[in-house]
Scaffold this motif. Structure first.
Motif, PDB file in Angstrom:
ATOM      1  N   LEU A 191      33.986  74.184  53.812  1.00 12.92           N
ATOM      2  CA  LEU A 191      33.072  73.316  54.685  1.00 12.92           C
ATOM      3  C   LEU A 191      32.479  74.201  55.557  1.00 12.92           C
ATOM      4  O   LEU A 191      31.274  73.864  55.884  1.00 12.92           O
ATOM      5  N   LYS A 251      23.218  67.891  56.959  1.00 12.14           N
ATOM      6  CA  LYS A 251      23.898  66.999  58.141  1.00 12.14           C
ATOM      7  C   LYS A 251      25.228  66.636  57.965  1.00 12.14           C
ATOM      8  O   LYS A 251      25.465  66.188  56.685  1.00 12.14           O
ATOM      9  N   ARG A 252      26.121  66.427  58.962  1.00 11.73           N
ATOM     10  CA  ARG A 252      27.290  65.990  58.861  1.00 11.73           C
ATOM     11  C   ARG A 252      27.261  64.701  58.241  1.00 11.73           C
ATOM     12  O   ARG A 252      27.958  64.081  57.334  1.00 11.73           O
ATOM     13  N   ILE A 279      37.522  65.980  53.174  1.00  7.79           N
ATOM     14  CA  ILE A 279      36.997  66.808  54.353  1.00  7.79           C
ATOM     15  C   ILE A 279      38.101  67.589  54.454  1.00  7.79           C
ATOM     16  O   ILE A 279      38.017  69.170  54.496  1.00  7.79           O
ATOM     17  N   SER A 299      39.186  63.343  57.738  1.00  8.02           N
ATOM     18  CA  SER A 299      38.428  63.964  58.998  1.00  8.02           C
ATOM     19  C   SER A 299      39.391  64.274  60.118  1.00  8.02           C
ATOM     20  O   SER A 299      38.904  65.185  60.962  1.00  8.02           O
ATOM     21  N   LEU A 309      28.578  73.723  55.868  1.00  7.50           N
ATOM     22  CA  LEU A 309      27.903  73.159  57.203  1.00  7.50           C
ATOM     23  C   LEU A 309      27.010  74.295  57.844  1.00  7.50           C
ATOM     24  O   LEU A 309      26.469  74.025  58.782  1.00  7.50           O
ATOM     25  N   THR A 331      33.966  63.863  61.629  1.00  5.32           N
ATOM     26  CA  THR A 331      33.454  64.860  61.182  1.00  5.32           C
ATOM     27  C   THR A 331      32.642  65.586  62.369  1.00  5.32           C
ATOM     28  O   THR A 331      32.293  66.856  62.298  1.00  5.32           O
ATOM     29  N   ARG A 332      31.931  64.904  63.153  1.00  6.33           N
ATOM     30  CA  ARG A 332      30.954  65.665  64.032  1.00  6.33           C
ATOM     31  C   ARG A 332      31.941  66.402  65.064  1.00  6.33           C
ATOM     32  O   ARG A 332      31.445  67.507  65.716  1.00  6.33           O
ATOM     33  N   TRP A 340      32.281  59.594  60.014  1.00  4.05           N
ATOM     34  CA  TRP A 340      31.043  60.434  60.583  1.00  4.05           C
ATOM     35  C   TRP A 340      31.385  60.871  61.891  1.00  4.05           C
ATOM     36  O   TRP A 340      31.032  61.872  62.139  1.00  4.05           O
ATOM     37  N   LEU A 346      26.651  64.429  54.564  1.00  6.25           N
ATOM     38  CA  LEU A 346      27.724  65.072  53.875  1.00  6.25           C
ATOM     39  C   LEU A 346      28.844  63.919  53.675  1.00  6.25           C
ATOM     40  O   LEU A 346      29.367  63.614  52.423  1.00  6.25           O
TER      41      LEU A 346
END
Lengths: 278, 303
Positions: A90, A99-100, A81, A167, A94, A273-274, A270, A103
């Motif tokens: 990225l 969607k994250r 990431i 991340s 994106l 990364t959001r 997850w 990914l």
């Protein structure tokens, strides 16, 4: 179906990159060489013991795997990431409909495929050589297969942790430092600290109740205890591994621990990364 | 402007105490090419990232193809090319394009001809690591064109390109705008976009300072037009006496006038007949106009 195709594209690209970067070759070589070295440097006394060479090597290799597999898993994933943020890809990725969560999961699958291939081929070659040279019995083959399968599970845990760490920062250098730090803490320092505590405790409450749980809570130790506990041998076992035969939990709880780590790692990656603004 | 692909209304974005975008309103219609001009830190990239859904507006609203930024529908409508993107060096151009086509749900077979569109088909099966900067940027453009997006967002797409690459870059944009794509690109390299853009929006310190075609902006800025008149041999003094202006290097006279005086000045020139050999009219260029607006105080700025 679009989501699956997107994920397949991400995973396939990660795998292809690892092939091109010689990562697959390098990690396979490392696993093969270390497994063979253990098998033949440790093969001296095997004639004197009842256990076959495959079982014995599986036992000693499970200890080495605790160091090796997490390291390789973190190395394959730490850049996934942060590196894309740094290179600007990225934002591009994106901006597409991906969607994250897709990914993260797809990258995880790609990295894990690389690691699985390296472990399966590396340990497979070593197992084959041992079987040809020293012969093999069914128990040895089972122990070896269990070692390979759980090594992949341990690798999955650390690929997920590597992605979680990746991340957090925006620079791949920071991510690399964090990955090495995580390896040191989880794989090396954790055990040292527990051993120190046991020595200080002198067989008190800590040693009897908290210590086994703390050992089992560590993914590397859970992996090792699981393998050692299921190997019926009189191979010498020292240090923390003495717990393997006196563990106050069912052996399968080690697998539950690994599964929990895996889930937590992926969920954390997850969630992080959001928050990223590429 | 209900038919706009992108409509930004009174958009404000703050990071703590810093206001990165301050009450910006902007609309881009299909087939329209709009340039967003501004210095570094003027808020252009922040605006783009908000259109992509990466940042949440503090105030105002954005509408992309009738949807919220970052939603599925908006993402399908928008393509993005950031200023600096480093594709994986070990992949070939065709592989990079295939990858993004699949992410966008477009068949790779439909996307690969784009390498020809941007002029790098010959290098399609070479590793991106061997590409020049211009070729990498062309690959980036090919990536952005996948699936004929309804809105192209290009963040300083031509910075660092040689003039030939740059011209071809704009030719590709022109073709895709003709096919209906709305183009919003940012730049701080000004003269390069002259004649290739329908409308210009100038940002400074987060706010929109001016908006319009180059001609409109020039007229509003009231910058002088320079008319250089070359006189016949020995007639320079006579021309100067009739027209006024400034004598330059023996044979020429330079007049400066406002845009609305231009036709009158040319009429007087025509009366001089054979005394005039050649006439050269220099309109204020984009750099002049840009400097005028980006330096202007609030009261001087157009809406």
């Amino acid at each position: 179906m679009n989501g699956l195709d997107r994920m397949a594209a991400v995973a396939a690209t990660e795998f292809r990159l690892a092939l091109r970067n010689r990562w697959v070759l390098l990690s396979t070589l490392v696993f093969t060489l270390f497994a063979l070295a253990l098998a033949f440097l440790g093969s001296g006394p095997s004639g004197a013991l009842k256990a076959d060479a495959l079982t014995l090597t599986a036992a000693s290799l499970s200890t080495l795997t605790v160091y090796l597999v997490p390291l390789m898993a973190l190395l394959v994933s730490y850049d996934s990431i942060a590196g894309e943020i740094e290179r600007g890809t990225l934002a591009l990725v994106l901006a597409t409909p991906v969607k994250r969560g897709e990914l993260v999961l797809a990258k995880f699958c790609g990295h894990l495929a690389v690691l699985t291939l390296a472990i399966a081929v590396g340990y497979g070659i070593a197992g084959l050589v041992i079987a040809v040279v020293h012969g093999a019995n069914p128990a040895g083959l089972v122990a070896w297969g269990r070692l390979v399968a759980t090594a992949v599970l341990l690798g999955a845990v650390f690929v997920a942790l590597g992605m979680l760490l990746s991340s957090l920062p925006r620079q791949t250098g920071t991510a690399a430092a964090m990955a090495i730090g995580a390896w040191l803490v989880l794989v090396v320092l954790y055990d040292l600290a527990l051993l120190g505590a046991v020595i200080v405790d002198q067989g008190g409450v800590f040693t009897k109740t908290i210590f086994p749980a703390l050992v089992l809570a560590n993914p590397g130790d859970a992996f090792r205890l699981y393998n050692l506990a299921l190997i019926e041998s009189n191979a010498p076992i020292a240090g923390l591994d003495g717990l393997a035969h006196t563990l106050p939990f069912p052996v399968s709880s080690a697998l539950v621990v690994l599964a929990l780590w895996l889930f937590a790692g992926l969920a954390g990656a997850w969630a992080l990364t959001r928050r990223i603004r590429p | 402007m209900s038919d706009a692909i992108l409509s930004v209304e009174d958009l404000t974005i703050r990071f703590g105490a810093v206001t990165a975008v301050d009450g910006v309103s902007l609309a881009v219609a299909p087939s329209e090419r709009v340039a967003l001009l501004g210095h570094n830190g003027a808020g252009k990239s922040t605006l783009f990232k908000t259109v992509l859904g990466f940042l949440t507006p503090t105030g105002g609203r954005i509408d992309v193809a009738g949807s919220t930024p970052g939603s599925d529908a908006a993402r399908r409508a928008v393509s993005y090319l950031p200023e600096q993107v480093v594709f994986p060096k070990a992949l070939t151009g065709a592989e990079v394009l295939t990858y993004f086509a699949r992410l966008k749900g477009v068949s790779p077979e439909a996307a690969l001809p784009l390498l020809d569109t941007v002029g790098i088909a010959a290098a399609a099966h070479r590793a991106v690591g061997t590409y020049s900067k211009g070729m990498r940027q062309r690959l980036g453009l090919a990536q952005a064109l996948i699936g004929s997006p309804r809105l192209l967002l290009l963040d300083e797409p031509t910075s660092g390109l040689d003039p030939v690459s740059r011209r071809e870059f704009y030719e590709v944009l022109e073709a895709s705008a003709r096919a209906g794509t709305a183009v919003l690109l940012s730049s701080h390299s000004l003269s390069e976009i002259e004649n290739r853009i329908d409308r210009i929006a100038i940002m400074a310190r987060g706010a929109l300072r001016a908006e319009g075609s180059l001609a409109e902006l020039s007229r509003r800025a009231g910058l002088p037009i320079r008319i250089r008149v070359e006189a016949a041999a020995g007639r320079a003094d006579a021309v100067h006496a009739r027209l006024g202006g400034e004598r330059v290097n023996g044979r020429s006279v330079v007049l400066t006038c406002r845009a609305d005086e231009k036709v009158g000045a040319l009429g007087r020139l025509a009366d001089l007949g054979a005394d005039v050999v050649d006439v050269d009219i220099a309109l204020p260029d984009l750099d002049d106009v840009y400097r005028h607006y980006s330096a202007a105080t609030d009261e001087g700025a157009a809406r």
